[in-house]
Scaffold this motif. Structure first.
Motif, PDB file in Angstrom:
ATOM      1  N   GLN A 338       0.832  -1.213   0.000  1.00 14.80           N
ATOM      2  CA  GLN A 338       0.000   0.000   0.000  1.00 14.80           C
ATOM      3  C   GLN A 338       0.861   1.255   0.000  1.00 14.80           C
ATOM      4  O   GLN A 338       0.573   2.236  -0.693  1.00 14.80           O
ATOM      5  CB  GLN A 338      -0.933  -0.001   1.217  1.00 14.80           C
ATOM      6  N   PHE A 342       0.916   4.131  -2.925  1.00 15.00           N
ATOM      7  CA  PHE A 342       0.698   5.558  -2.691  1.00 15.00           C
ATOM      8  C   PHE A 342       1.843   6.385  -3.249  1.00 15.00           C
ATOM      9  O   PHE A 342       1.638   7.453  -3.822  1.00 15.00           O
ATOM     10  CB  PHE A 342       0.563   5.828  -1.198  1.00 15.00           C
ATOM     11  N   THR A 396      -6.106   1.525  -1.679  1.00 10.76           N
ATOM     12  CA  THR A 396      -5.668   2.913  -1.546  1.00 10.76           C
ATOM     13  C   THR A 396      -6.801   3.879  -1.878  1.00 10.76           C
ATOM     14  O   THR A 396      -6.986   4.893  -1.199  1.00 10.76           O
ATOM     15  CB  THR A 396      -4.468   3.181  -2.474  1.00 10.76           C
TER      16      THR A 396
END
Length: 635
Positions: A338, A342, A396
């Protein structure tokens, strides 16, 4: 002479006197008249202050005397008059010479003046812009020519106010900039040019008061035209006094500088976006390095865990402990993915997922992110269809929407995630979709802001509270997955974001994650510089039935291959030395094209471009994932 004629004559005399006082009261602009040949015919106090000449020293002389010798030789004064005569106006910036020989940078406007269709001369306005912001217009003309001068200038709204702020005269520039004709505005209070909020705050009266107290008032701000539109204005107000220093009014100069302000704001926006982009790039660089090291640590735990599970046998306590470690390791690997997503450091890997399972899998992260004052609700329709997306990007997007919803509820509230099966037929797309909606009970989004929420770097949050990339990521994810995202909001009632994604075929069964029986054969050359990771990987390979030779760098690997007896190469990508794992794989392929090669990576920039050349196993991997990758490699 009749009474009306006497009154008209007095009014004309008073008007001309006021124009003279207007011109004489402004000292920051050199304003004077030229005859059609360029001879100076009058001279004001501003000209004397800026250029240093008394009137008797300059009247009757050609205005070319103010130009540097090289400009006079090049014929610039004559050219300026010719352009003004042909085009009605000449405007430029350039160097001029004072009486004492010093030079100053000047802003010059020359307007051709006509009376009854005949050229009677030129109105010339010069401003010293060597130190910008210190100049104001100054007018000094003869009674008739002063009126022509003021009326002929169109780039500035130049007019008089009486001591109470009522407009007493109006020039062509005022009409062009603000839209009022003289008949519409003379006799009206100048506060009508201010916005309603500024009027309520008393800014017009305060401006006149400061002009009286300090001898001048200068500012930039919003002003209102006749048609109600706003423009950004540069405003100067000078108090006008008579010979006995009694206040008789104000000289007011206004210029429309909206384009300059828009350019400045655009530049500031670009600079902010560049700063945010650089910040994200730095985050990405840091994230990549951390991910590599962290995944190596998880790899050690994962590899050792299989040894523990094998040793635990049927002991329930040991098996529960091993299961807890395995769950924590999987969560650590998911969090790393994750973070990489990002930071835009993780390539997209579409997979067919169960929406219900995927939403609940990220619930712990969402519960932690929204805090105690916000209630999270999840409502997923039974029989929800599967979709094909990158799971990390999907998670996300959910996190971004929920965090945005939390920020829209400073006093608390509720966030609801709903998932529904829908059929869409909007002309552009038709078919079954899954609609995932995130709804909050927050303050809502103003109508003029809704259209901008998906723009990169656009944010209404305070500095330091948001990058403006959260909803941009959501928009990019939805369209990359073949869907759409829409927003509905009402001030005071909350906001809903809905992502619609195409339906996919049913989710295939997950691969068997039980430890496979020893089915491997042959000798694997393990290339890994981290001894702990190497020990964990060797244990997994040996459980699968392979013989293992371990080396710590590419050079040693090439030497080992030359000794023969190697059936398969399993190498990490990130290694010290002149050659990394990808370089090693290419060197092996060039010399031994039939030797199978499997690469592994916790994270590497090199891995992003290597997938088309070699299979890559992402760390930390489970034994069933390693077995599947090796089986496909030798199939």
């Amino acid at each position: 002479m009749t009474r009306e004629e006497r009154f008209s004559g007095r009014s004309l005399f008073e008007s001309e006197r006021r124009f003279r006082l207007l011109v004489e009261g402004v000292i920051d602009y050199a304003i004077y008249m030229l005859d059609p040949q360029g001879i100076v015919t009058n001279w004001n106090a501003g000209a004397k202050r800026i250029k240093g000449y008394d009137p008797e020293e300059v009247l009757g002389r050609h205005f070319g005397m103010f130009y540097p010798p090289e400009d006079r030789a090049a014929g610039l004064p004559e050219r300026a008059l010719r352009i003004a005569r042909e085009q009605g106006k000449f405007e430029a910036e350039g160097w001029r010479v004072r009486k004492d020989g010093t030079r100053f940078l000047a802003s010059v406007v020359i307007d051709a003046l006509y009376e009854d269709g005949e050229l009677v001369g030129f109105a010339k306005i010069t401003r010293d812009i060597t130190e910008r912001g210190k100049a104001t217009e100054a007018l000094k003309e003869s009674e008739r020519h002063f009126r022509l001068l003021v009326s002929g200038v169109t780039d500035y709204a130049l007019y008089m106010l009486d001591p109470t702020g009522t407009v007493t005269n109006w020039n062509a520039g005022g009409e062009r900039i603000k839209g009022y004709s003289p008949e519409e505005i003379i006799g009206q209070h100048f506060s009508r040019f201010y916005t309603t909020a500024d009027q309520a705050a008393g800014r017009p009266a305060r401006a006149l008061q400061q002009a009286v107290e300090h001898g001048r008032y200068e500012e930039e701000g919003w002003r209102v035209r006749k048609d109600g539109t706003l423009f950004w204005a540069s405003v100067i107000i000078d108090p006008i006094r008579d010979d006995e220093q009694r206040l008789i009014g104000f000289a007011k100069i206004t210029r429309d500088i909206s384009e300059r302000r828009e350019t400045q704001l655009a530049m500031e926006k670009i600079q902010r976006q560049l700063a945010e982009s650089q910040k994200l790039d730095a985050l990405g660089q840091l994230t990549g390095g951390v991910a590599h090291d962290f995944n190596n640590l998880l790899m050690v735990i994962t590899g050792s865990l299989h040894m523990l599970k094998k040793s635990a046998g049927s002991d329930p306590k040991l098996l529960r402990a091993a299961q807890a470690i395995e769950t924590a390791t999987s969560r650590g690997a998911a969090l790393t993915r994750q973070l990489l997503t990002f930071a835009r450091r993780q390539s997209v890997h579409p997979q067919t997922i169960d929406v219900n399972e995927q939403i609940y899998s990220v619930r712990d992260v969402l519960d932690t992110g929204i805090g105690s004052t916000v209630e999270l609700r999840i409502d997923v329709e039974d029989g929800i269809w599967p979709i094909t997306v990158d799971p990390a990007e999907f998670e996300t997007a959910l996190v971004n929407l929920v965090i945005n919803a939390r920020d829209a509820m400073p006093r608390g509230g509720s966030v609801t995630i709903r998932a529904r099966n829908v059929f869409i037929d909007d002309g552009e797309r038709k078919g079954d979709h899954v609609a995932i909606t995130v709804t909050d009970t927050g303050v809502g989004i103003p109508p003029d802001i809704v259209a901008k929420v998906f723009d990169p770097f656009f944010t209404t949050k305070p500095i330091g509270k948001g990058t403006g990339l959260g909803l941009s990521q959501v928009h990019g994810f939805a369209h990359q997955a073949g869907g759409t995202v829409a927003v509905e909001s009402e001030l005071g009632s909350g906001t809903s974001f809905t992502i619609c994604l195409p339906r996919s075929a049913p989710v295939t069964a997950s691969p068997d994650e039980t430890v496979p029986s020893a089915i491997g054969s042959g000798t694997v050359l393990l290339v890994e510089d981290n001894p702990d990771v190497a020990t964990a990987s060797m244990g997994l390979l040996e459980q699968l039935g392979y013989s293992v030779r371990w080396v710590s760098d590419a050079e040693a690997a090439l030497e080992e291959i030359e000794r023969n007896g190697i059936d398969l190469v399993f190498s990490d990508i990130v290694m010290p030395g002149k050659m990394d794992g990808l370089g090693l794989a290419r060197a092996i392929k060039a010399k031994h094209p039939d030797l199978p090669i499997l690469l592994a990576s916790g994270y590497s920039d090199a891995a992003q471009n290597a997938r088309s050349e070699f299979p890559i196993l992402r760390k930390p991997y489970q034994i069933h994932e390693l077995n599947q990758a090796l089986s496909q490699l030798v199939a």
